[in-house]
Design an enzyme around this catalytic site. Structure first.
Site, PDB file in Angstrom:
ATOM      1  N   ASN A  46       1.044  -1.204   0.050  1.00  0.00           N
ATOM      2  CA  ASN A  46      -0.092   0.231  -0.095  1.00  0.00           C
ATOM      3  C   ASN A  46       0.826   1.114  -0.153  1.00  0.00           C
ATOM      4  OD1 ASN A  46      -2.234  -1.551   0.182  1.00  0.00           O
ATOM      5  ND2 ASN A  46      -2.832  -1.200   2.345  1.00  0.00           N
ATOM      6  N   ARG A 374      -9.928  -5.299 -14.375  1.00  0.00           N
ATOM      7  CA  ARG A 374      -8.670  -6.352 -14.071  1.00  0.00           C
ATOM      8  C   ARG A 374      -8.995  -7.880 -14.203  1.00  0.00           C
ATOM      9  NH1 ARG A 374      -5.173  -2.609 -11.669  1.00  0.00           N
ATOM     10  NH2 ARG A 374      -6.323  -0.824 -10.618  1.00  0.00           N
ATOM     11  N   ARG A 404      -4.648   1.032 -13.784  1.00  0.00           N
ATOM     12  CA  ARG A 404      -3.247   1.312 -13.163  1.00  0.00           C
ATOM     13  C   ARG A 404      -2.683   0.090 -12.588  1.00  0.00           C
ATOM     14  NH1 ARG A 404      -3.952   5.215  -9.251  1.00  0.00           N
ATOM     15  NH2 ARG A 404      -3.563   6.683 -10.485  1.00  0.00           N
ATOM     16  N   HIS A 434     -15.000   1.959 -15.759  1.00  0.00           N
ATOM     17  CA  HIS A 434     -14.611   1.252 -14.516  1.00  0.00           C
ATOM     18  C   HIS A 434     -15.981   0.505 -14.114  1.00  0.00           C
ATOM     19  CE1 HIS A 434     -13.981   1.199 -10.104  1.00  0.00           C
ATOM     20  NE2 HIS A 434     -12.808   0.762 -10.442  1.00  0.00           N
ATOM     21  N   TYR A 467     -11.865 -10.498  -1.958  1.00  0.00           N
ATOM     22  CA  TYR A 467     -12.587  -9.245  -1.944  1.00  0.00           C
ATOM     23  C   TYR A 467     -14.014  -9.390  -1.597  1.00  0.00           C
ATOM     24  CZ  TYR A 467      -8.835  -6.488  -4.266  1.00  0.00           C
ATOM     25  OH  TYR A 467      -7.570  -5.707  -4.606  1.00  0.00           O
ATOM     26  N   ARG A 567     -13.857   1.599   4.267  1.00  0.00           N
ATOM     27  CA  ARG A 567     -12.542   1.021   4.027  1.00  0.00           C
ATOM     28  C   ARG A 567     -11.379   1.870   4.272  1.00  0.00           C
ATOM     29  NH1 ARG A 567     -11.345  -1.767  -0.437  1.00  0.00           N
ATOM     30  NH2 ARG A 567      -9.400  -0.479  -0.754  1.00  0.00           N
ATOM     31  N   HIS A 595     -14.669  -4.302  -0.213  1.00  0.00           N
ATOM     32  CA  HIS A 595     -14.544  -3.519  -1.395  1.00  0.00           C
ATOM     33  C   HIS A 595     -15.793  -3.324  -2.087  1.00  0.00           C
ATOM     34  CE1 HIS A 595     -13.590  -3.230  -5.970  1.00  0.00           C
ATOM     35  NE2 HIS A 595     -12.440  -2.608  -5.383  1.00  0.00           N
TER      36      HIS A 595
END
Length: 692
Positions: A46, A374, A404, A434, A467, A567, A595
């Site tokens: 992170n 992803r 990213r 997205h 997740y 979160r 998530h």
């Protein structure tokens, strides 16, 4: 950095407070030692990304001479100073935590040994290991003889060496060795005594073998220290329509690897002369975040620490198949009668694959369209799409190349899909796609019927195992009509913006995602002012958008019960004098990554429930294609409300988000049982499975 009373919480400092919560898990003695090591790895990963992205952005602002506001931020110079101070404190905390974990490991006869702690048998083993597997992977750089400073790669660690001679004090040289982590494991199991597990890090094998590398050149004294550089991960794309987007991305990825340094981390015991030489040759200064650390860097690798050394490690409970989708069954027949909500990672992601496989086989299915942000490394989603093409279906995949750190992977997926005959859309020049969407068109008698799914998270069977997300499988005509409109827009964005503006059921960014929530909040405000029950539950990853925060403040001032589950970044002040009712905000950090984005509005006793792919951030609301979906099925709505209420009752892994960002744990009220929400949710959903 001093914060004025009632000034908004700065997003970057809120992010660092989030990473403190991750560190709390690494410190928690009730967490298994294996997971504590993993949390140290997550913390490190992170922090690396934070420096690559956020610190890099603030540094660019400073270099450009701007003091412009960024969302809720004000002075980038002061923010960078505050970040430096906070990160130094976190680094010291990290070192103490790791030292404590090492002591705990020793109690279980598990030892991470360095090159000075080996038995003769282990020394013989690492010499052979070095000769057979490492020697050909490394080429030392004699940096003093190099005309230009060596370029240190981002994401890599280096052994910085001082080479000397006991007989000739004037004979001293500096060398750098890149640790070959892309080709070899970081952790190597050593021959060990019975009931003992010994592990050595790859760099320490190289340290022990330095004489094998340099003794032939007359050196017999060796000092070595791990260093690393973190670089700016952003790259600019030229959106000139005459230029090839793929070429621009490939160039950007290469440029990223050469990005400006945003952090230099080194062993705090490093030889002072070597440190001075390196910082001078690499053209680094204090403002570049020179961070003294421990002996080990790139702790992200500890996310993959070998679990096999632990005898008592009990892996997490396995996901189970949603009871309505247990195979063999035709999922589209199920959806003709009822919507289905998959709650990951409790429910198995295999049901998504089953639906796509069914669509690939069904002779009446005509087409499949899906967004890909992803994908898993060995994606079963891609395999299902490829087989659908082979079975004669028209398949369209919207592949977002600018996800990213997944850009290179997505470029490869684009090539694979196109080679197999899938129509690939690369997204939009100025907006990331997205939204998590899929539509399947099937010919049924004289009509075409549409089935599909909309999710809060990626269509990735790997991340779906840890997740926490929700995915709605549906054949609802209103929802599918709007999903179709989004795909129509993505296929022809220059001419079909009207398709987005015609959407009636979903909320879609960048068209109306922000303003969509205003009337729902206003209705709660109106109810509160009339003395009626008024409440909302908002669950997000990040809450930053100033306009929506302003609406939450209006609601709290009117007396609406505002519950937040956030979160990560949360820029909301939960208490202010003007509030008739304080905002209750918690963050849950536990085994799974929370998530999901979920919204519940009381709506005078007839709750309105939504799921979404979008956080409340400017980038999501204004610069991405996102989708939020209402939940019409009352049973599913109640299920989501129940799950959120379990999370609001969390008193084991919940931290209170307050104005001071203290991360205090939620304390159980006297007489209350412990509520660990992720375990409670698993049990809640599993009991429903048994009931059906």
């Amino acid at each position: 950095m001093k914060k004025k009373k009632d000034a908004p919480i700065i997003r970057d400092l809120s992010w660092l407070a989030f990473n403190d919560r991750v560190m709390q898990e690494a410190k928690d003695p009730s967490v298994h030692i294996y997971d504590r090591l993993r949390f140290l790895g997550i913390f490190s990963n992170n922090q690396d990304e934070f420096f690559r992205v956020r610190v890099a952005a603030l540094s660019r602002m400073v270099r450009m001479g701007k003091s412009a506001k960024m969302h809720l931020e004000q002075n980038p110079d002061k923010i960078l100073q505050a970040i430096q101070e906070k990160v130094l404190l976190q680094s010291a905390d990290f070192d103490r935590t790791y030292a404590g974990i090492i002591r705990e490991l020793a109690k279980s006869n598990i030892f991470i040994k360095n090159e000075k702690q080996l038995s003769s048998k282990q020394e013989h083993y690492i010499k052979s290991y070095f000769d057979e597997k490492i020697r050909t992977q490394i080429v030392p750089l004699m940096i003093e003889s190099m005309p230009q400073a060596p370029f240190l790669q981002d994401n890599a660690i280096y052994l910085a060496c001082v080479l000397g001679s006991n007989e000739n004090p004037m004979m001293q040289r500096y060398a750098l060795i890149e640790i070959p982590l892309s080709n070899l494991p970081r952790f190597v199991l050593l021959p060990s005594e019975k009931d003992t597990k010994d592990i050595i890090l790859l760099e320490d094998i190289i340290r022990w073998n330095l004489p094998n590398l340099f003794a032939a050149f007359g050196f017999n004294r060796f000092l070595s220290y791990i260093i690393k550089v973190t670089r700016d991960a952003e790259f600019e794309l030229d959106y000139d329509v005459n230029k090839n987007l793929i070429q621009e991305l490939e160039k950007g990825i290469k440029d990223r690897k050469k990005g400006r340094a945003t952090r230099f981390v080194y062993d705090r015991n490093i030889d002072p002369g070597l440190l001075a030489y390196l910082t001078k040759r690499l053209n680094l200064a204090k403002k570049d975040n020179l961070i003294p650390g421990g002996r080990i860097h790139n702790f992200k690798d500890f996310m993959n620490f070998p679990a096999s050394v632990f005898r008592d490690f009990d892996p997490r409970q396995k996901p189970f198949v949603h009871p309505l989708l247990i195979q063999p069954c035709r999922i589209m027949d199920v959806l003709n009668h009822k919507d289905v909500m998959l709650n990951f990672p409790y429910h198995s992601f295999d049901s998504i694959i089953d639906l796509l496989r069914e669509a690939a086989i069904d002779p009446f299915v005509q087409s499949i369209k899906i967004t890909c942000y992803r994908l898993a490394k060995d994606s079963k989603i891609v395999n299902a799409l490829v087989n659908a093409v082979r079975n004669g279906k028209d398949v369209t995949a919207v592949v977002e190349l600018r996800a990213r750190f997944d850009e290179e992977a997505n470029l490869k997926w684009k090539a694979r899909l196109e080679d197999e005959g899938v129509k690939v859309i690369l997204g939009l020049p100025d907006q990331k796609v997205h939204a998590k969407l899929c539509v399947i068109k099937k010919r049924e008698f004289e009509h075409t019927k549409e089935y599909g799914f909309i999710s809060t998270g990626n269509f990735n069977e790997g991340s779906a195992q840890y997740y926490g997300d929700h995915c709605l499988l549906t054949a609802d005509r209103k929802i599918m009509l709007d999903i179709n409109r989004i795909f129509n827009y993505l296929e022809d964005p220059l001419h079909k913006i009207a398709q987005l503006k015609a959407i009636k059921t979903l909320a879609v960014a960048p068209v109306n995602m922000r303003t969509f929530w205003f009337p729902l909040i206003d209705k709660e405000i109106k109810a509160a002012k009339a003395g009626k029950e008024a409440s909302m539950i908002i669950k997000l990853n990040s809450l930053v958008d100033a306009q929506l925060i302003g609406k939450l403040y209006e609601a709290a001032t009117a007396g609406v019960k505002v519950n937040l589950i956030v979160r990560g970044i949360c820029c909301v002040l939960t208490k202010q004098k003007a509030f008739a009712r304080p905002i209750f905000a918690i963050s849950i950090i536990d085994e799974y990554l929370e998530h999901a984005r979920v919204f519940v509005f009381h709506n005078e006793g007839k709750p309105k429930v939504f799921i979404s792919s979008a956080d409340w951030m400017v980038r999501n609301l204004d610069h991405r294609v996102e989708a939020a979906c209402p939940i019409f099925d009352k049973e599913i709505s109640q299920e989501l409300i129940d799950i959120l209420n379990i999370q609001l009752a969390e008193n084991v892994k919940g931290r209170i988000l307050d104005n001071q960002q203290r991360n205090e744990y939620v304390e159980p009220a006297e007489g209350d049982a412990d509520v660990r929400s992720q375990i409670e949710i698993y049990d809640y959903l599993f009991k429903k499975t048994i009931a059906i």
